[in-house]
Write a protein that holds these residues in place. Structure first.
Motif, PDB file in Angstrom:
ATOM      1  N   SER A  45       8.987   1.709   6.991  1.00 43.22           N
ATOM      2  CA  SER A  45      10.142   2.546   6.695  1.00 43.22           C
ATOM      3  C   SER A  45       9.698   4.005   6.595  1.00 43.22           C
ATOM      4  O   SER A  45       8.829   4.333   5.786  1.00 43.22           O
ATOM      5  CB  SER A  45      10.776   2.105   5.371  1.00 43.22           C
ATOM      6  OG  SER A  45      11.710   3.069   4.961  1.00 43.22           O
ATOM      7  N   LEU A  49      10.742   3.921  -0.037  1.00 43.79           N
ATOM      8  CA  LEU A  49      11.521   2.771  -0.525  1.00 43.79           C
ATOM      9  C   LEU A  49      11.607   2.874  -2.039  1.00 43.79           C
ATOM     10  O   LEU A  49      10.704   2.449  -2.762  1.00 43.79           O
ATOM     11  CB  LEU A  49      10.846   1.471  -0.081  1.00 43.79           C
ATOM     12  CG  LEU A  49      10.782   1.302   1.444  1.00 43.79           C
ATOM     13  CD1 LEU A  49       9.855   0.160   1.845  1.00 43.79           C
ATOM     14  CD2 LEU A  49      12.168   1.092   2.027  1.00 43.79           C
ATOM     15  N   THR A  50      12.688   3.469  -2.502  1.00 41.05           N
ATOM     16  CA  THR A  50      12.800   3.737  -3.939  1.00 41.05           C
ATOM     17  C   THR A  50      14.006   3.056  -4.585  1.00 41.05           C
ATOM     18  O   THR A  50      14.235   3.200  -5.776  1.00 41.05           O
ATOM     19  CB  THR A  50      12.907   5.260  -4.193  1.00 41.05           C
ATOM     20  OG1 THR A  50      13.941   5.766  -3.364  1.00 41.05           O
ATOM     21  CG2 THR A  50      11.613   5.984  -3.883  1.00 41.05           C
ATOM     22  N   ASP A  52      17.071  -0.507  -4.083  1.00 41.67           N
ATOM     23  CA  ASP A  52      17.092  -1.890  -3.589  1.00 41.67           C
ATOM     24  C   ASP A  52      17.744  -1.983  -2.201  1.00 41.67           C
ATOM     25  O   ASP A  52      18.026  -3.074  -1.714  1.00 41.67           O
ATOM     26  CB  ASP A  52      17.778  -2.824  -4.591  1.00 41.67           C
ATOM     27  CG  ASP A  52      19.212  -2.403  -4.871  1.00 41.67           C
ATOM     28  OD1 ASP A  52      19.642  -1.363  -4.323  1.00 41.67           O
ATOM     29  OD2 ASP A  52      19.895  -3.109  -5.626  1.00 41.67           O
ATOM     30  N   GLN A  53      17.970  -0.826  -1.591  1.00 40.18           N
ATOM     31  CA  GLN A  53      18.525  -0.806  -0.231  1.00 40.18           C
ATOM     32  C   GLN A  53      17.536  -0.114   0.702  1.00 40.18           C
ATOM     33  O   GLN A  53      16.856   0.819   0.290  1.00 40.18           O
ATOM     34  CB  GLN A  53      19.853  -0.018  -0.197  1.00 40.18           C
ATOM     35  CG  GLN A  53      20.941  -0.602  -1.078  1.00 40.18           C
ATOM     36  CD  GLN A  53      21.363  -1.997  -0.628  1.00 40.18           C
ATOM     37  OE1 GLN A  53      21.597  -2.222   0.550  1.00 40.18           O
ATOM     38  NE2 GLN A  53      21.427  -2.932  -1.578  1.00 40.18           N
ATOM     39  N   ALA A  54      17.482  -0.579   1.954  1.00 37.25           N
ATOM     40  CA  ALA A  54      16.616   0.081   2.940  1.00 37.25           C
ATOM     41  C   ALA A  54      17.319   0.087   4.282  1.00 37.25           C
ATOM     42  O   ALA A  54      18.234  -0.717   4.516  1.00 37.25           O
ATOM     43  CB  ALA A  54      15.285  -0.648   3.042  1.00 37.25           C
ATOM     44  N   LEU A  78       8.688  -4.975   4.140  1.00 39.81           N
ATOM     45  CA  LEU A  78       8.764  -3.544   4.431  1.00 39.81           C
ATOM     46  C   LEU A  78       7.639  -2.819   3.697  1.00 39.81           C
ATOM     47  O   LEU A  78       7.233  -3.242   2.610  1.00 39.81           O
ATOM     48  CB  LEU A  78      10.095  -2.959   3.945  1.00 39.81           C
ATOM     49  CG  LEU A  78      11.384  -3.520   4.529  1.00 39.81           C
ATOM     50  CD1 LEU A  78      12.586  -2.817   3.891  1.00 39.81           C
ATOM     51  CD2 LEU A  78      11.420  -3.357   6.042  1.00 39.81           C
ATOM     52  N   ASP A  80       6.228   1.528   3.091  1.00 38.81           N
ATOM     53  CA  ASP A  80       6.539   2.924   3.402  1.00 38.81           C
ATOM     54  C   ASP A  80       5.297   3.815   3.390  1.00 38.81           C
ATOM     55  O   ASP A  80       5.408   5.041   3.397  1.00 38.81           O
ATOM     56  CB  ASP A  80       7.600   3.481   2.433  1.00 38.81           C
ATOM     57  CG  ASP A  80       7.133   3.450   0.980  1.00 38.81           C
ATOM     58  OD1 ASP A  80       5.974   3.045   0.721  1.00 38.81           O
ATOM     59  OD2 ASP A  80       7.917   3.834   0.100  1.00 38.81           O
ATOM     60  N   PHE A  86       7.305  -4.697   0.203  1.00 37.65           N
ATOM     61  CA  PHE A  86       8.570  -5.157  -0.357  1.00 37.65           C
ATOM     62  C   PHE A  86       9.099  -6.318   0.473  1.00 37.65           C
ATOM     63  O   PHE A  86       9.185  -6.211   1.702  1.00 37.65           O
ATOM     64  CB  PHE A  86       9.597  -4.012  -0.319  1.00 37.65           C
ATOM     65  CG  PHE A  86       9.144  -2.782  -1.055  1.00 37.65           C
ATOM     66  CD1 PHE A  86       9.560  -2.546  -2.360  1.00 37.65           C
ATOM     67  CD2 PHE A  86       8.275  -1.878  -0.451  1.00 37.65           C
ATOM     68  CE1 PHE A  86       9.134  -1.406  -3.046  1.00 37.65           C
ATOM     69  CE2 PHE A  86       7.842  -0.735  -1.129  1.00 37.65           C
ATOM     70  CZ  PHE A  86       8.270  -0.509  -2.425  1.00 37.65           C
ATOM     71  N   ALA A  88      12.179  -8.154   1.785  1.00 37.26           N
ATOM     72  CA  ALA A  88      13.553  -7.685   2.012  1.00 37.26           C
ATOM     73  C   ALA A  88      14.279  -8.657   2.935  1.00 37.26           C
ATOM     74  O   ALA A  88      13.658  -9.476   3.616  1.00 37.26           O
ATOM     75  CB  ALA A  88      13.529  -6.295   2.639  1.00 37.26           C
ATOM     76  N   ILE A 102      16.379  -5.017  -0.639  1.00 37.78           N
ATOM     77  CA  ILE A 102      15.021  -5.286  -1.127  1.00 37.78           C
ATOM     78  C   ILE A 102      15.111  -6.280  -2.278  1.00 37.78           C
ATOM     79  O   ILE A 102      15.858  -6.084  -3.232  1.00 37.78           O
ATOM     80  CB  ILE A 102      14.325  -3.983  -1.547  1.00 37.78           C
ATOM     81  CG1 ILE A 102      14.099  -3.145  -0.281  1.00 37.78           C
ATOM     82  CG2 ILE A 102      13.022  -4.267  -2.267  1.00 37.78           C
ATOM     83  CD1 ILE A 102      13.441  -1.833  -0.491  1.00 37.78           C
ATOM     84  N   ARG A 105       9.427  -6.063  -5.127  1.00 37.61           N
ATOM     85  CA  ARG A 105       8.335  -5.120  -4.862  1.00 37.61           C
ATOM     86  C   ARG A 105       7.038  -5.864  -5.129  1.00 37.61           C
ATOM     87  O   ARG A 105       6.892  -6.494  -6.182  1.00 37.61           O
ATOM     88  CB  ARG A 105       8.464  -3.910  -5.788  1.00 37.61           C
ATOM     89  CG  ARG A 105       7.344  -2.904  -5.641  1.00 37.61           C
ATOM     90  CD  ARG A 105       7.401  -1.838  -6.734  1.00 37.61           C
ATOM     91  NE  ARG A 105       6.206  -1.031  -6.691  1.00 37.61           N
ATOM     92  CZ  ARG A 105       6.120   0.164  -6.096  1.00 37.61           C
ATOM     93  NH1 ARG A 105       7.190   0.688  -5.537  1.00 37.61           N
ATOM     94  NH2 ARG A 105       4.987   0.829  -6.072  1.00 37.61           N
TER      95      ARG A 105
END
Ligand code: SAM
Length: 275
Positions: A45, A49-50, A52-54, A78, A80, A86, A88, A102, A105
Protein backbone atom coordinates in the motif's frame (compact mmCIF):
# COMPACT_ATOMS: atom_id res chain seq x y z
CA UNK A 1 6.40 6.36 -2.33
CA UNK A 2 8.66 7.23 0.56
CA UNK A 3 11.09 4.34 0.51
CA UNK A 4 13.76 6.56 2.03
CA UNK A 5 11.63 7.02 5.10
CA UNK A 6 10.38 3.47 5.35
CA UNK A 7 11.22 1.55 8.48
CA UNK A 8 13.19 4.47 9.87
CA UNK A 9 12.60 3.04 13.31
CA UNK A 10 14.64 -0.05 12.55
CA UNK A 11 17.54 1.19 10.53
CA UNK A 12 20.33 3.66 10.39
CA UNK A 13 20.34 4.72 14.01
CA UNK A 14 23.51 2.83 14.77
CA UNK A 15 22.06 0.91 17.69
CA UNK A 16 18.66 -0.13 16.62
CA UNK A 17 18.70 -3.90 16.68
CA UNK A 18 19.22 -6.76 19.07
CA UNK A 19 22.83 -7.61 19.72
CA UNK A 20 22.84 -11.06 18.10
CA UNK A 21 26.23 -12.10 16.71
CA UNK A 22 26.80 -11.16 13.09
CA UNK A 23 25.82 -13.97 10.82
CA UNK A 24 23.29 -15.43 13.24
CA UNK A 25 21.92 -17.68 14.49
CA UNK A 26 18.92 -15.36 14.58
CA UNK A 27 15.49 -16.05 16.02
CA UNK A 28 13.14 -16.17 13.08
CA UNK A 29 9.46 -15.71 13.77
CA UNK A 30 7.27 -17.99 11.65
CA UNK A 31 5.55 -16.12 8.88
CA UNK A 32 1.96 -15.50 10.06
CA UNK A 33 0.65 -15.80 6.54
CA UNK A 34 1.87 -19.40 6.58
CA UNK A 35 0.64 -20.36 10.03
CA UNK A 36 -2.44 -22.07 8.68
CA UNK A 37 -0.51 -23.56 5.81
CA UNK A 38 -2.15 -21.14 3.43
CA UNK A 39 0.11 -18.62 1.77
CA UNK A 40 -1.75 -15.36 1.44
CA UNK A 41 -0.79 -13.01 -1.36
CA UNK A 42 0.96 -9.82 -0.29
CA UNK A 43 0.26 -6.32 -1.59
CA UNK A 44 2.04 -3.03 -1.03
CA UNK A 45 0.00 0.00 0.00
CA UNK A 46 1.47 3.35 -1.07
CA UNK A 47 -0.65 5.03 1.61
CA UNK A 48 0.22 4.44 5.27
CA UNK A 49 -2.08 1.82 6.81
CA UNK A 50 -3.37 3.68 9.83
CA UNK A 51 -7.08 2.79 9.98
CA UNK A 52 -9.20 -0.33 9.44
CA UNK A 53 -9.78 0.58 5.78
CA UNK A 54 -7.32 0.30 2.89
CA UNK A 55 -7.40 0.94 -0.81
CA UNK A 56 -5.20 -0.44 -3.58
CA UNK A 57 -4.88 1.27 -6.95
CA UNK A 58 -2.50 1.13 -9.92
CA UNK A 59 -0.09 -1.79 -10.27
CA UNK A 60 -1.13 -3.38 -6.98
CA UNK A 61 -4.84 -3.31 -7.81
CA UNK A 62 -4.07 -4.72 -11.26
CA UNK A 63 -2.03 -7.53 -9.69
CA UNK A 64 -4.83 -8.45 -7.29
CA UNK A 65 -7.73 -8.16 -9.73
CA UNK A 66 -6.41 -9.13 -13.12
CA UNK A 67 -3.30 -11.25 -12.52
CA UNK A 68 -4.34 -13.24 -9.43
CA UNK A 69 -8.08 -12.84 -10.11
CA UNK A 70 -8.91 -12.35 -6.45
CA UNK A 71 -12.24 -10.82 -5.53
CA UNK A 72 -14.70 -9.91 -2.79
CA UNK A 73 -14.20 -11.98 0.36
CA UNK A 74 -10.63 -13.04 -0.39
CA UNK A 75 -8.04 -12.61 2.36
CA UNK A 76 -4.67 -10.97 1.65
CA UNK A 77 -1.70 -9.48 3.50
CA UNK A 78 -0.98 -5.76 3.16
CA UNK A 79 2.18 -3.85 4.12
CA UNK A 80 3.11 -0.21 3.78
CA UNK A 81 6.88 -0.37 4.28
CA UNK A 82 6.74 0.78 7.89
CA UNK A 83 7.54 -2.61 9.44
CA UNK A 84 4.22 -4.28 10.21
CA UNK A 85 1.87 -6.30 8.04
CA UNK A 86 -1.90 -6.54 8.07
CA UNK A 87 -4.41 -9.27 7.41
CA UNK A 88 -7.12 -7.77 5.22
CA UNK A 89 -10.20 -8.83 3.25
CA UNK A 90 -11.43 -7.53 -0.08
CA UNK A 91 -14.72 -5.64 0.34
CA UNK A 92 -15.15 -3.92 -3.02
CA UNK A 93 -13.48 -4.98 -6.26
CA UNK A 94 -13.77 -2.31 -8.96
CA UNK A 95 -12.06 -2.40 -12.34
CA UNK A 96 -9.02 -0.42 -11.21
CA UNK A 97 -9.45 -0.05 -7.48
CA UNK A 98 -9.79 -2.45 -4.54
CA UNK A 99 -11.21 -1.52 -1.16
CA UNK A 100 -10.30 -3.70 1.79
CA UNK A 101 -11.04 -4.01 5.49
CA UNK A 102 -8.08 -4.55 7.77
CA UNK A 103 -8.78 -7.35 10.24
CA UNK A 104 -5.50 -7.65 12.13
CA UNK A 105 -2.21 -5.84 12.52
CA UNK A 106 0.65 -8.32 12.79
CA UNK A 107 4.02 -7.34 14.19
CA UNK A 108 6.67 -9.46 12.51
CA UNK A 109 10.36 -8.94 12.10
CA UNK A 110 12.07 -10.40 9.09
CA UNK A 111 14.90 -7.84 9.09
CA UNK A 112 18.58 -8.50 9.77
CA UNK A 113 19.70 -7.72 13.32
CA UNK A 114 21.97 -4.90 12.03
CA UNK A 115 21.70 -2.23 9.32
CA UNK A 116 23.35 -3.37 6.09
CA UNK A 117 24.25 -0.82 3.41
CA UNK A 118 25.50 -1.80 -0.04
CA UNK A 119 27.44 0.81 -2.03
CA UNK A 120 27.74 -0.44 -5.58
CA UNK A 121 28.70 0.79 -9.03
CA UNK A 122 25.50 -0.50 -10.66
CA UNK A 123 25.82 -2.60 -13.83
CA UNK A 124 23.70 -2.00 -16.94
CA UNK A 125 20.02 -2.71 -17.65
CA UNK A 126 18.46 -5.90 -16.38
CA UNK A 127 21.54 -6.84 -14.36
CA UNK A 128 20.91 -3.71 -12.27
CA UNK A 129 17.33 -4.75 -11.57
CA UNK A 130 18.40 -8.30 -10.74
CA UNK A 131 20.98 -7.02 -8.26
CA UNK A 132 18.44 -4.78 -6.49
CA UNK A 133 15.89 -7.59 -6.29
CA UNK A 134 18.33 -10.16 -4.86
CA UNK A 135 19.96 -7.94 -2.25
CA UNK A 136 16.52 -6.78 -1.12
CA UNK A 137 15.53 -10.41 -0.58
CA UNK A 138 18.72 -10.92 1.42
CA UNK A 139 17.87 -8.07 3.79
CA UNK A 140 19.94 -5.06 2.65
CA UNK A 141 18.55 -1.93 4.28
CA UNK A 142 20.05 0.65 1.92
CA UNK A 143 21.62 0.66 -1.55
CA UNK A 144 23.90 3.56 -2.53
CA UNK A 145 24.59 3.68 -6.29
CA UNK A 146 28.23 4.77 -6.68
CA UNK A 147 30.10 6.84 -9.24
CA UNK A 148 33.59 5.39 -9.52
CA UNK A 149 36.53 6.42 -11.71
CA UNK A 150 36.01 3.40 -13.93
CA UNK A 151 32.19 3.39 -13.90
CA UNK A 152 30.68 2.59 -17.29
CA UNK A 153 27.12 3.36 -16.23
CA UNK A 154 26.52 6.84 -14.82
CA UNK A 155 23.91 6.30 -12.11
CA UNK A 156 21.20 8.95 -12.19
CA UNK A 157 21.06 11.08 -9.06
CA UNK A 158 17.54 9.91 -8.12
CA UNK A 159 16.58 6.23 -8.11
CA UNK A 160 14.46 5.16 -11.06
CA UNK A 161 10.84 4.06 -10.66
CA UNK A 162 11.93 0.75 -12.15
CA UNK A 163 14.39 0.06 -9.33
CA UNK A 164 11.93 1.18 -6.68
CA UNK A 165 9.40 -1.20 -8.19
CA UNK A 166 12.00 -4.00 -8.05
CA UNK A 167 12.33 -3.37 -4.31
CA UNK A 168 8.55 -3.59 -3.80
CA UNK A 169 8.26 -6.78 -5.86
CA UNK A 170 11.08 -8.37 -3.88
CA UNK A 171 9.49 -7.38 -0.56
CA UNK A 172 6.13 -8.77 -1.68
CA UNK A 173 7.78 -12.01 -2.63
CA UNK A 174 10.10 -12.56 0.33
CA UNK A 175 7.91 -11.26 3.17
CA UNK A 176 9.90 -8.17 4.14
CA UNK A 177 7.78 -5.36 5.52
CA UNK A 178 10.55 -2.77 5.33
CA UNK A 179 11.53 -1.46 1.91
CA UNK A 180 15.19 -1.30 0.96
CA UNK A 181 16.02 2.36 0.53
CA UNK A 182 17.70 3.33 -2.74
CA UNK A 183 19.70 6.41 -1.81
CA UNK A 184 20.71 9.17 -4.24
CA UNK A 185 23.87 8.21 -6.14
CA UNK A 186 27.17 9.39 -4.70
CA UNK A 187 30.78 9.81 -5.68
CA UNK A 188 32.72 6.87 -4.26
CA UNK A 189 35.51 8.96 -2.73
CA UNK A 190 33.03 11.17 -0.92
CA UNK A 191 30.90 8.28 0.30
CA UNK A 192 33.82 6.11 1.40
CA UNK A 193 35.63 8.98 3.12
CA UNK A 194 32.92 9.71 5.72
CA UNK A 195 33.93 8.97 9.28
CA UNK A 196 31.58 6.29 10.63
CA UNK A 197 32.73 4.96 13.98
CA UNK A 198 31.12 1.67 14.96
CA UNK A 199 30.47 0.61 11.36
CA UNK A 200 32.21 -2.43 9.89
CA UNK A 201 33.17 -1.40 6.34
CA UNK A 202 34.03 -4.07 3.79
CA UNK A 203 35.66 -3.19 0.49
CA UNK A 204 35.46 -6.06 -2.01
CA UNK A 205 38.68 -6.35 -3.97
CA UNK A 206 39.97 -9.40 -5.89
CA UNK A 207 43.51 -8.83 -4.61
CA UNK A 208 42.57 -8.65 -0.94
CA UNK A 209 43.72 -11.51 1.26
CA UNK A 210 41.12 -11.36 4.05
CA UNK A 211 37.79 -13.23 3.85
CA UNK A 212 34.57 -11.80 5.23
CA UNK A 213 34.11 -14.57 7.78
CA UNK A 214 37.41 -13.64 9.46
CA UNK A 215 35.95 -10.21 10.26
CA UNK A 216 32.54 -11.46 11.31
CA UNK A 217 33.85 -13.33 14.31
CA UNK A 218 34.92 -10.07 15.94
CA UNK A 219 32.71 -7.78 18.04
CA UNK A 220 29.33 -6.96 16.58
CA UNK A 221 29.04 -3.56 14.91
CA UNK A 222 25.65 -1.84 14.76
CA UNK A 223 26.02 -1.36 11.03
CA UNK A 224 27.85 -2.96 8.13
CA UNK A 225 28.71 -1.28 4.83
CA UNK A 226 29.87 -3.15 1.75
CA UNK A 227 31.48 -1.55 -1.32
CA UNK A 228 31.43 -3.26 -4.73
CA UNK A 229 33.28 -1.69 -7.65
CA UNK A 230 32.43 -1.29 -11.36
CA UNK A 231 33.23 -3.75 -14.17
CA UNK A 232 36.66 -2.19 -14.52
CA UNK A 233 37.29 -2.50 -10.78
CA UNK A 234 38.21 0.20 -8.26
CA UNK A 235 41.11 2.48 -9.29
CA UNK A 236 44.34 2.52 -7.23
CA UNK A 237 43.33 5.96 -5.94
CA UNK A 238 39.96 4.62 -4.73
CA UNK A 239 41.65 1.61 -3.14
CA UNK A 240 44.11 3.85 -1.28
CA UNK A 241 41.35 6.23 -0.14
CA UNK A 242 39.25 3.35 1.19
CA UNK A 243 42.21 1.95 3.12
CA UNK A 244 42.93 5.38 4.57
CA UNK A 245 39.28 5.73 5.67
CA UNK A 246 39.40 2.42 7.54
CA UNK A 247 37.70 0.05 5.09
CA UNK A 248 38.72 -3.62 5.25
CA UNK A 249 39.62 -5.04 1.82
CA UNK A 250 37.92 -8.44 1.50
CA UNK A 251 38.23 -11.26 -0.98
CA UNK A 252 35.26 -13.17 -2.40
CA UNK A 253 37.21 -16.15 -3.73
CA UNK A 254 39.72 -16.79 -6.52
CA UNK A 255 37.33 -15.99 -9.41
CA UNK A 256 36.57 -12.53 -10.75
CA UNK A 257 32.86 -12.08 -10.21
CA UNK A 258 30.58 -9.80 -12.14
CA UNK A 259 29.35 -6.80 -10.19
CA UNK A 260 25.95 -8.30 -9.38
CA UNK A 261 27.41 -11.67 -8.41
CA UNK A 262 29.96 -9.98 -6.15
CA UNK A 263 27.19 -7.94 -4.52
CA UNK A 264 25.03 -10.98 -3.81
CA UNK A 265 28.03 -13.02 -2.58
CA UNK A 266 29.21 -10.31 -0.18
CA UNK A 267 25.72 -9.54 1.13
CA UNK A 268 25.00 -13.27 1.64
CA UNK A 269 28.28 -13.72 3.48
CA UNK A 270 27.44 -10.94 5.91
CA UNK A 271 23.72 -11.71 6.24
CA UNK A 272 24.09 -15.46 6.64
CA UNK A 273 27.39 -15.66 8.42
CA UNK A 274 30.30 -16.30 6.08
CA UNK A 275 31.22 -18.01 2.84
N1 SAM B 1 39.22 -6.67 -12.93
C1 SAM B 1 38.42 -6.04 -11.93
C2 SAM B 1 39.21 -5.82 -10.65
O1 SAM B 1 40.37 -6.22 -10.60
O2 SAM B 1 38.68 -5.28 -9.69
C3 SAM B 1 37.22 -6.90 -11.70
C4 SAM B 1 36.08 -6.06 -11.36
S1 SAM B 1 34.71 -7.00 -10.83
C5 SAM B 1 33.97 -7.35 -12.38
C6 SAM B 1 33.67 -5.78 -10.14
C7 SAM B 1 33.79 -5.65 -8.65
O3 SAM B 1 33.33 -6.84 -8.04
C8 SAM B 1 35.16 -5.43 -8.09
O4 SAM B 1 35.53 -4.06 -8.10
C9 SAM B 1 35.04 -5.96 -6.67
O5 SAM B 1 34.45 -4.99 -5.82
C10 SAM B 1 34.05 -7.10 -6.85
N2 SAM B 1 34.71 -8.41 -7.02
C11 SAM B 1 34.59 -9.24 -8.09
N3 SAM B 1 35.25 -10.40 -7.85
C12 SAM B 1 35.78 -10.29 -6.62
C13 SAM B 1 36.58 -11.16 -5.80
N4 SAM B 1 36.97 -12.34 -6.21
N5 SAM B 1 36.95 -10.71 -4.58
C14 SAM B 1 36.57 -9.49 -4.14
N6 SAM B 1 35.83 -8.63 -4.86
C15 SAM B 1 35.45 -9.02 -6.08
Amino acid sequence: MTAALACKAVRGSGHHRSQAPLGGPYQFTPSPDRVTGILLHRFFSESPLTSDQACLVGVEAHHLLHVLRLGVGDGVILFDGEGAEFRARVEVAGRQKVELTIEQRIETDRELPFALTLGVALPKGDRQRWLVEKVTELGVSRIVPLHCERSVVQASRRPSQRLQRAVIEACKQCGRNCLTEIAPSQDFLEWAGRALPGTLRLFAHPEASQRIQELLSRELPAEVEIAIGPEGGFSPKEFAAARYAGWHPVNLGPRWLRVETAAVAAVSAVALGGV
